[in-house]
Write a protein that holds these residues in place. Structure first.
Motif, PDB file in Angstrom:
ATOM      1  N   GLN A 162       0.818  -1.214   0.000  1.00  0.00           N
ATOM      2  CA  GLN A 162       0.000   0.000   0.000  1.00  0.00           C
ATOM      3  C   GLN A 162       0.857   1.272   0.000  1.00  0.00           C
ATOM      4  O   GLN A 162       0.325   2.375   0.040  1.00  0.00           O
ATOM      5  N   GLY A 163       2.169   1.113  -0.001  1.00  0.00           N
ATOM      6  CA  GLY A 163       3.056   2.259  -0.023  1.00  0.00           C
ATOM      7  C   GLY A 163       3.474   2.744   1.350  1.00  0.00           C
ATOM      8  O   GLY A 163       4.143   3.774   1.471  1.00  0.00           O
ATOM      9  N   ASN A 164       3.092   2.027   2.408  1.00  0.00           N
ATOM     10  CA  ASN A 164       3.486   2.397   3.765  1.00  0.00           C
ATOM     11  C   ASN A 164       4.951   2.034   4.003  1.00  0.00           C
ATOM     12  O   ASN A 164       5.385   0.950   3.631  1.00  0.00           O
ATOM     13  N   GLU A 165       5.675   2.934   4.654  1.00  0.00           N
ATOM     14  CA  GLU A 165       7.079   2.691   4.946  1.00  0.00           C
ATOM     15  C   GLU A 165       7.201   1.681   6.082  1.00  0.00           C
ATOM     16  O   GLU A 165       6.750   1.921   7.190  1.00  0.00           O
ATOM     17  N   ILE A 166       7.793   0.529   5.787  1.00  0.00           N
ATOM     18  CA  ILE A 166       7.967  -0.544   6.765  1.00  0.00           C
ATOM     19  C   ILE A 166       9.339  -0.429   7.426  1.00  0.00           C
ATOM     20  O   ILE A 166       9.461  -0.555   8.632  1.00  0.00           O
ATOM     21  N   LEU A 167      10.356  -0.210   6.634  1.00  0.00           N
ATOM     22  CA  LEU A 167      11.701   0.066   7.148  1.00  0.00           C
ATOM     23  C   LEU A 167      12.113   1.437   6.629  1.00  0.00           C
ATOM     24  O   LEU A 167      12.003   1.718   5.429  1.00  0.00           O
ATOM     25  N   LEU A 168      12.571   2.278   7.528  1.00  0.00           N
ATOM     26  CA  LEU A 168      12.991   3.620   7.165  1.00  0.00           C
ATOM     27  C   LEU A 168      14.103   3.577   6.122  1.00  0.00           C
ATOM     28  O   LEU A 168      14.878   2.623   6.063  1.00  0.00           O
ATOM     29  N   ARG A 169      14.211   4.621   5.353  1.00  0.00           N
ATOM     30  CA  ARG A 169      15.238   4.702   4.320  1.00  0.00           C
ATOM     31  C   ARG A 169      16.567   5.082   4.951  1.00  0.00           C
ATOM     32  O   ARG A 169      17.071   6.185   4.809  1.00  0.00           O
ATOM     33  N   GLU A 170      17.153   4.111   5.668  1.00  0.00           N
ATOM     34  CA  GLU A 170      18.411   4.343   6.374  1.00  0.00           C
ATOM     35  C   GLU A 170      19.413   3.215   6.168  1.00  0.00           C
ATOM     36  O   GLU A 170      20.418   3.158   6.847  1.00  0.00           O
ATOM     37  N   TYR A 171      19.140   2.342   5.215  1.00  0.00           N
ATOM     38  CA  TYR A 171      20.006   1.187   5.003  1.00  0.00           C
ATOM     39  C   TYR A 171      20.780   1.315   3.694  1.00  0.00           C
ATOM     40  O   TYR A 171      20.366   2.006   2.764  1.00  0.00           O
ATOM     41  N   TYR A 172      21.864   0.571   3.628  1.00  0.00           N
ATOM     42  CA  TYR A 172      22.690   0.498   2.433  1.00  0.00           C
ATOM     43  C   TYR A 172      22.211  -0.643   1.526  1.00  0.00           C
ATOM     44  O   TYR A 172      22.308  -0.567   0.315  1.00  0.00           O
ATOM     45  N   LYS A 173      21.675  -1.690   2.145  1.00  0.00           N
ATOM     46  CA  LYS A 173      21.105  -2.831   1.421  1.00  0.00           C
ATOM     47  C   LYS A 173      19.951  -3.389   2.231  1.00  0.00           C
ATOM     48  O   LYS A 173      19.979  -3.370   3.457  1.00  0.00           O
ATOM     49  N   ILE A 174      18.949  -3.923   1.525  1.00  0.00           N
ATOM     50  CA  ILE A 174      17.848  -4.655   2.158  1.00  0.00           C
ATOM     51  C   ILE A 174      17.510  -5.834   1.265  1.00  0.00           C
ATOM     52  O   ILE A 174      17.360  -5.678   0.050  1.00  0.00           O
ATOM     53  N   ARG A 175      17.390  -7.012   1.868  1.00  0.00           N
ATOM     54  CA  ARG A 175      16.924  -8.193   1.135  1.00  0.00           C
ATOM     55  C   ARG A 175      15.901  -8.902   2.022  1.00  0.00           C
ATOM     56  O   ARG A 175      16.227  -9.339   3.126  1.00  0.00           O
ATOM     57  N   VAL A 176      14.662  -8.977   1.544  1.00  0.00           N
ATOM     58  CA  VAL A 176      13.606  -9.668   2.289  1.00  0.00           C
ATOM     59  C   VAL A 176      13.908 -11.162   2.257  1.00  0.00           C
ATOM     60  O   VAL A 176      14.121 -11.739   1.185  1.00  0.00           O
ATOM     61  N   LEU A 177      13.948 -11.786   3.442  1.00  0.00           N
ATOM     62  CA  LEU A 177      14.257 -13.215   3.542  1.00  0.00           C
ATOM     63  C   LEU A 177      13.000 -14.074   3.553  1.00  0.00           C
ATOM     64  O   LEU A 177      12.949 -15.121   2.934  1.00  0.00           O
ATOM     65  N   ASN A 178      12.000 -13.641   4.321  1.00  0.00           N
ATOM     66  CA  ASN A 178      10.766 -14.424   4.441  1.00  0.00           C
ATOM     67  C   ASN A 178       9.619 -13.511   4.822  1.00  0.00           C
ATOM     68  O   ASN A 178       9.702 -12.303   4.602  1.00  0.00           O
ATOM     69  N   GLU A 179       8.569 -14.060   5.437  1.00  0.00           N
ATOM     70  CA  GLU A 179       7.360 -13.280   5.717  1.00  0.00           C
ATOM     71  C   GLU A 179       7.531 -12.217   6.795  1.00  0.00           C
ATOM     72  O   GLU A 179       6.637 -11.405   6.998  1.00  0.00           O
ATOM     73  N   HIS A 180       8.672 -12.166   7.482  1.00  0.00           N
ATOM     74  CA  HIS A 180       8.856 -11.110   8.476  1.00  0.00           C
ATOM     75  C   HIS A 180      10.307 -10.694   8.708  1.00  0.00           C
ATOM     76  O   HIS A 180      10.562  -9.745   9.436  1.00  0.00           O
ATOM     77  N   LEU A 181      11.271 -11.360   8.084  1.00  0.00           N
ATOM     78  CA  LEU A 181      12.679 -11.029   8.317  1.00  0.00           C
ATOM     79  C   LEU A 181      13.336 -10.433   7.071  1.00  0.00           C
ATOM     80  O   LEU A 181      13.044 -10.838   5.949  1.00  0.00           O
ATOM     81  N   ALA A 182      14.232  -9.486   7.315  1.00  0.00           N
ATOM     82  CA  ALA A 182      15.008  -8.883   6.233  1.00  0.00           C
ATOM     83  C   ALA A 182      16.471  -8.812   6.636  1.00  0.00           C
ATOM     84  O   ALA A 182      16.812  -8.537   7.785  1.00  0.00           O
ATOM     85  N   HIS A 183      17.306  -9.079   5.672  1.00  0.00           N
ATOM     86  CA  HIS A 183      18.756  -8.959   5.787  1.00  0.00           C
ATOM     87  C   HIS A 183      19.063  -7.504   5.432  1.00  0.00           C
ATOM     88  O   HIS A 183      18.648  -7.020   4.380  1.00  0.00           O
ATOM     89  N   VAL A 184      19.708  -6.775   6.336  1.00  0.00           N
ATOM     90  CA  VAL A 184      19.976  -5.353   6.110  1.00  0.00           C
ATOM     91  C   VAL A 184      21.465  -5.059   6.286  1.00  0.00           C
ATOM     92  O   VAL A 184      22.177  -5.805   6.953  1.00  0.00           O
ATOM     93  N   ALA A 185      21.894  -3.971   5.679  1.00  0.00           N
ATOM     94  CA  ALA A 185      23.283  -3.530   5.813  1.00  0.00           C
ATOM     95  C   ALA A 185      23.300  -2.016   5.928  1.00  0.00           C
ATOM     96  O   ALA A 185      22.424  -1.326   5.401  1.00  0.00           O
ATOM     97  N   ARG A 186      24.302  -1.539   6.608  1.00  0.00           N
ATOM     98  CA  ARG A 186      24.497  -0.095   6.759  1.00  0.00           C
ATOM     99  C   ARG A 186      25.964   0.205   6.465  1.00  0.00           C
ATOM    100  O   ARG A 186      26.852  -0.525   6.887  1.00  0.00           O
TER     101      ARG A 186
END
Length: 174
Positions: free
Chosen positions: A60-84
């Protein structure tokens, strides 16, 4: 100007704007960022620049994770691999629950590799080890290189340059 498709969703670029379309061409959403691409489970990775400006939107366009990461990869229905990206240019990795915002693994890893055969390879303090899908360290960091597990075995390189094959308990089998 460009178009990509993920299941029934289309992301199109026209005049430097990104749009989410259905298969009939109806505009479902206009992205407010320069770049957008479909991630797993109906989420979208959005950004204007790579330098700690990547975020995650729901369908729906709602921000789930703030735009503060260098990388994001969704792993499953609730986890994401992130980098800064750190000030010194190094990159640190972690895992977040994007539904709750909770940190599952703190951003203290030099690398976390995709899950393969129920194990994640990770790098910490210059060495690779493995953790299970509950993110519990199973094999402590001790290898200079580590490849994915496949059918219960993984090739790893020791300090002396020798390659060996280990099982999921870290025992050398070859």
């Amino acid at each position: 100007d460009s178009i990509s498709m993920d299941n029934d969703r289309i992301i199109a670029e026209k005049d430097e704007k990104r749009y989410l379309l259905d298969r009939t061409g109806t505009i479902l959403m206009v992205f407010a960022t320069k770049y957008a691409y479909a991630a797993k489970n109906g989420y979208f990775v959005v950004y204007d620049t790579y330098d700690n400006g990547i975020g995650l939107l729901d369908s729906q366009g709602n921000e789930i994770l703030l735009r503060e990461y260098y990388k994001i990869r969704v792993l499953n229905e609730h986890l994401a691999h992130v980098a800064r990206k750190e000030e010194d240019g190094s990159v640190v990795y972690g895992i977040v629950d994007y539904l709750t915002g909770d940190t599952v693994l703190p951003m203290v890893y030099q690398e976390i590799v995709s899950e393969a055969d129920g194990m994640y390879a990770f790098q910490q303090l210059g060495y690779y080890g493995y953790m299970d899908t509950a993110f519990k360290t199973v094999i402590s960091p001790q290898y200079t290189k580590a490849k994915d597990f496949n059918h219960g075995y993984a090739p790893v390189q020791k300090d002396n340059g020798e390659w060996i094959i280990i099982d999921k308990e870290g025992n050398c089998v070859y």
